[in-house]
Enzyme design. Structure first.
Site, PDB file in Angstrom:
ATOM      1  N   CYS A  97      -2.435   7.796  -2.748  1.00  0.00           N
ATOM      2  CA  CYS A  97      -2.106   8.097  -4.139  1.00  0.00           C
ATOM      3  C   CYS A  97      -1.929   9.612  -4.330  1.00  0.00           C
ATOM      4  O   CYS A  97      -0.865  10.141  -4.060  1.00  0.00           O
ATOM      5  CB  CYS A  97      -3.151   7.499  -5.079  1.00  0.00           C
ATOM      6  SG  CYS A  97      -2.636   7.417  -6.811  1.00  0.00           S
ATOM      7  N   HIS A 187      -3.497   1.713  -3.216  1.00  0.00           N
ATOM      8  CA  HIS A 187      -4.888   2.010  -2.888  1.00  0.00           C
ATOM      9  C   HIS A 187      -5.456   0.968  -1.923  1.00  0.00           C
ATOM     10  O   HIS A 187      -6.027  -0.038  -2.343  1.00  0.00           O
ATOM     11  CB  HIS A 187      -5.737   2.036  -4.157  1.00  0.00           C
ATOM     12  CG  HIS A 187      -5.560   3.263  -4.988  1.00  0.00           C
ATOM     13  ND1 HIS A 187      -6.274   4.422  -4.766  1.00  0.00           N
ATOM     14  CD2 HIS A 187      -4.728   3.523  -6.021  1.00  0.00           C
ATOM     15  CE1 HIS A 187      -5.908   5.345  -5.647  1.00  0.00           C
ATOM     16  NE2 HIS A 187      -4.959   4.824  -6.418  1.00  0.00           N
ATOM     17  N   GLU A 189      -8.069   1.220  -0.276  1.00  0.00           N
ATOM     18  CA  GLU A 189      -9.534   1.292  -0.312  1.00  0.00           C
ATOM     19  C   GLU A 189     -10.144   0.530  -1.485  1.00  0.00           C
ATOM     20  O   GLU A 189     -11.362   0.328  -1.537  1.00  0.00           O
ATOM     21  CB  GLU A 189      -9.986   2.761  -0.344  1.00  0.00           C
ATOM     22  CG  GLU A 189      -9.938   3.447  -1.701  1.00  0.00           C
ATOM     23  CD  GLU A 189      -8.556   3.864  -2.170  1.00  0.00           C
ATOM     24  OE1 GLU A 189      -8.476   4.678  -3.112  1.00  0.00           O
ATOM     25  OE2 GLU A 189      -7.544   3.371  -1.625  1.00  0.00           O
TER      26      GLU A 189
END
Length: 254
Positions: A97, A187, A189
């Site tokens: 990001c 994302h 994660e």
């Protein structure tokens, strides 16, 4: 054997309530990398922690942030220059990001607010044909789900960047520069719970923008393929550390 540390460069912190429930950006990133042979070190550059030399890094991951790349905050400008040193040293790099946008800006691309506004939720992303020759993306399915929340985007890629993934909203969801520097707008994660928390934290803003919060929350689900991209990066780093060839079979494991 090359330097054995993967550095997670923390460029911000999440919402206070989300942090209490799930931890922060560095915690999520370390978990998504999976078990790795390399030592993981976190560098909080937003609060002045010094950056290591490129030659001392086995790999680098730059997290997301609530800041904007175009604000050109002092720590961000310093980090941008450092990213260029990583590219020059052929240090494996993964930008998430904010990190994705910073990589693009550092290498000569353009970053700014997306003309269609914010993209948020669990969305479908398409892998492009060029991924067949990309070591990290070639083992992925042609379409996969990923979590997103971003107002700014890479509006134009740097010269010689290779575009790897896109969707209807975002044409530059992933790209690579050279042989070992990747940026992803999504994302990998995030878990489903973290994604839901981000929607809830921004509910007022999203409602004012005409988005249906209930619909966004119902669409959230886990994104194992997106997570795999980051785990593939960790395997890539381990291969480089060991001086082993990067084989396609390396990335077929879970």
């Amino acid at each position: 054997m090359k330097a054995g540390r993967i550095y997670i460069i923390k460029v911000g912190t999440t919402f206070p309530d989300t942090a209490k429930r799930f931890g922060d950006f560095d915690t999520w990133t370390a978990a998504a990398l999976g078990p790795v042979a390399a030592e993981i070190r976190v560098i909080d550059v937003e609060h002045g922690a010094p950056l290591p030399l490129a030659v001392d890094c086995a790999g680098v991951v730059v997290t997301g942030s609530h800041a904007m790349v175009t604000d050109e905050l002092s720590w961000s400008v310093k980090l941008e220059r450092w990213v260029l040193s990583l590219i020059a040293a052929h240090t494996p790099f993964w930008g998430i990001c904010y990190g994705h946008q910073l990589l693009a800006k550092a290498a000569g691309g353009k970053v700014g607010f997306h003309p269609k506004g914010k993209e948020i939720g669990t969305v479908e992303i398409k892998r492009l044909t060029v991924c067949e020759s990309d070591p990290l993306f070639q083992s992925l399915p042609d379409e996969f789900l990923a979590h997103v929340t971003h107002a700014q985007s890479v509006l134009s890629l740097p010269p010689n960047a290779i575009r790897l993934a896109a969707n209807i909203h975002e044409p530059n969801h992933a790209f690579r520069i050279g042989e070992c520097a990747w940026g992803v707008q999504f994302h990998p994660e995030y878990t489903a719970d973290i994604m839901s928390a981000y929607i809830e934290e921004q509910a007022n803003e999203l409602t004012m923008a005409g988005k249906n919060i209930s619909t966004l929350l119902k669409s959230v689900e886990e994104t194992p393929v997106a997570v795999k991209t980051l785990r593939n990066f960790a395997r890539f780093v381990e291969c480089r550390m060991a001086g082993e060839p990067v084989e396609t079979s390396t990335f077929n494991r879970n």
